[in-house]
Design an enzyme around this catalytic site. Structure first.
Site, PDB file in Angstrom:
ATOM      1  CD  GLU A  52     -10.202  16.652   8.127  1.00  0.00           C
ATOM      2  OE1 GLU A  52      -9.118  16.026   8.184  1.00  0.00           O
ATOM      3  OE2 GLU A  52     -10.595  17.232   7.100  1.00  0.00           O
ATOM      4  CG  ASN A  77      -4.938  20.817   6.107  1.00  0.00           C
ATOM      5  OD1 ASN A  77      -4.238  20.224   6.898  1.00  0.00           O
ATOM      6  ND2 ASN A  77      -5.521  20.220   5.073  1.00  0.00           N
ATOM      7  CD  GLU A  78      -2.452  17.858   3.479  1.00  0.00           C
ATOM      8  OE1 GLU A  78      -3.132  17.516   2.494  1.00  0.00           O
ATOM      9  OE2 GLU A  78      -2.097  17.042   4.346  1.00  0.00           O
ATOM     10  CE1 TYR A 110      -2.276  12.514   6.185  1.00  0.00           C
ATOM     11  CE2 TYR A 110      -2.900  10.638   7.545  1.00  0.00           C
ATOM     12  CZ  TYR A 110      -2.988  11.986   7.249  1.00  0.00           C
ATOM     13  OH  TYR A 110      -3.792  12.816   7.996  1.00  0.00           O
ATOM     14  CD  GLU A 120      -3.697  16.239   8.538  1.00  0.00           C
ATOM     15  OE1 GLU A 120      -3.785  15.312   7.719  1.00  0.00           O
ATOM     16  OE2 GLU A 120      -4.279  17.333   8.388  1.00  0.00           O
TER      17      GLU A 120
END
Ligand code: AHR
Length: 496
Positions: free
Chosen positions: A24, A167-168, A233, A282
């Site tokens: 990124e 993305n998200e 995460y 991710e």
């Protein structure tokens, strides 16, 4: 612990993209990471040759780019052509020079030998901007964007096969966050336009384990999708950088597949499990450290929100906890390879990545060696396996709670192109050697490859290599043979 397996019960052939990566425009991943013009270690295009060599050694199969949160206010047209306009990156609150854009990214992928995978801006971007990007990359010469690519020196299309819409966008922290209904509408139109430009592409869209979001997305856009993206995460230290210690990191390995299980269940309930696969695009034990940004109240000074990002670069933070966790995750996605087709370690270079760059070279962090062992020594066919007398321990969770945790984690593989068996077995025990009894038929000689370090806190740094792969020859395979597993170790037992 006894390990059994039935070679005839094949779970699936894992896609090589399970060992994928992500990079990124954040901190030193691109600039000063993989792209470092002027550094003597960089090639004529400005790419770090030592980084590329390390990525080639672990056969990086696919590289997701340019974000992550960065992409949700990124406009790709700023990053192509002879004139690059610096823009303010609203996600990370820094100036993006745009000297690394689509053309540079494609060149990087060609040097690594990996598939490009572009994540588009579904935050401030439009369906048209996303599909224009597909035109730029994949049309031979029709229209203005393909002609622009040609003017930029690239006559042949880039043929980017993998694309993500957004993305998200479900998260309040994301620029251009959307409601489920808004997301369904935008993804459907974007997917339609992108596939009108190039029907060959494979598309995913940002998702999570939330039923409302996913049902709304899949009901509206599912007909266009080949993948559905999820992220995870486990150690949420984005604002504190206060690491979960070894035992707490092992507790995080309990029920690692919960997200996959929920999304699989929904895909099956909607009859989409044969059309859509999961892209875990991710994942990392450690959340990235960027205080004062993923928050409502933004930090005011650069000392509060920018300078602390350098703390991601402290190599001593990345110990055997990260390596053992990474192996458990890779075991989990391999065991689910019938529905998980891609996973992208976030990120590959710097921040929490497996390769750290400095002015005069690189550091291969502990997680790098897990990818090296898995990619180069395991088979591509996942075999159904089960165990007896699996040891458990009470390990302290991050909040101090003693938590039952299985101490061994196993994956059995075979090779589609040759005889042989390769078993990945992780010993999470922080102190004790464990053993595994291979209670199945096989032929060949046994070699044990492993990483363990001297302690749970072992790490690699500049001029310090404490963790690197070891090897033991164990002789001819015998059914019922017992193999010792060092504490806090990742092991591959090759029987060939
Ligand atoms: O912390 C980094 C961010 O994590 C990525 O940019 C985003 O995709 C995820 O929220």
């Amino acid at each position: 612990m006894k390990l059994y397996m039935n070679r005839h019960r094949v779970i699936g052939r894992r896609d090589p993209m399970l060992y994928g990566h992500f990079i990124e425009h954040f901190h030193r991943q691109i600039y000063g990471g993989v792209y470092d013009p002027g550094n003597p270690l960089s090639d004529e295009d400005g790419f770090r040759t030592d980084v590329i060599e390390a990525m080639r050694k672990i056969h990086v199969p696919i590289l997701r780019w340019p974000g992550g949160c960065f992409v949700s206010s990124y406009h790709w047209k700023d990053g192509v052509g002879p004139e690059r306009t610096p823009q303010f990156d609203k996600a990370w609150r820094v100036e993006e020079p745009n000297t690394f854009g689509t053309d540079e990214y494609i060149a990087l992928c060609r040097k690594i030998g990996c598939q490009p995978y572009i994540c588009t801006n579904a935050g401030t971007g439009s369906a048209e901007e996303m599909s224009d990007w597909v035109e730029y990359c994949n049309l031979p010469q029709e229209g203005s964007y393909a002609k622009q690519r040609i003017r930029n020196g690239h006559t042949e299309p880039f043929d980017v096969k993998y694309w993500s819409i957004g993305n998200e966008n479900y998260g309040f922290w994301e620029i251009g966050a959307k409601s489920a209904a808004e997301w369904a509408a935008l993804t459907t139109e974007a997917a339609k336009m992108m596939k009108h430009v190039d029907p060959r592409i494979e598309l995913t869209a940002a998702a999570l384990t939330d039923l409302d979001w996913n049902i709304s997305l899949l009901r509206s856009c599912g007909k266009f999708l080949d993948w559905i993206s999820i992220h995870e995460y486990w150690d949420p230290i984005h604002n504190t950088n206060e690491f979960a210690d070894y035992e707490a990191s092992m507790v995080y390995t309990n029920d690692m597949g919960h997200s996959v299980r929920k999304v699989r269940g929904l895909l099956e309930a909607m009859g989409l499990e044969k059309q859509i696969r999961i892209a875990f695009d991710e994942w990392n034990l450690r959340g990235w450290y960027h205080p004062g940004v993923h928050t409502v109240q933004q930090a005011l000074t650069k000392e509060e929100y920018l300078l602390p990002r350098d703390k991601n670069d402290i190599n001593s933070q990345y110990t055997m906890a990260d390596a053992v966790f990474t192996a458990c995750f890779l075991n989990m996605v391999n065991r689910n390879c019938d529905i998980v087709g891609m996973a992208n370690f976030a990120p590959v270079v710097n921040t929490r990545g497996c390769i750290f760059t400095h002015e005069n070279g690189i550091v291969l962090r502990t997680t790098y060696h897990v990818f090296d062992l898995y990619v180069n020594l395991l088979g591509d066919t996942v075999i159904d396996a089960w165990t007896e007398d699996l040891p458990c321990g009470k390990l302290r969770a991050k909040d101090g709670t003693p938590t039952d945790t299985e101490l061994l984690d196993v994956l059995v593989t075979a090779f589609s192109d040759r005889p042989g068996t390769a078993v990945a077995v992780v010993n999470k025990d922080p102190e004790k050697t464990q053993s595994i009894t291979l209670s199945f038929e096989a032929e060949g000689t046994v070699t044990q490859y492993y990483i363990s370090g001297n302690s749970t806190e072992s790490y690699n740094d500049i001029d310090r290599t404490e963790v690197e792969p070891g090897r033991r020859e164990l002789g001819t395979f015998r059914e019922g043979m017992e193999v010792e597993l060092l504490p806090h170790s990742v092991n591959i037992l090759q029987i060939i």
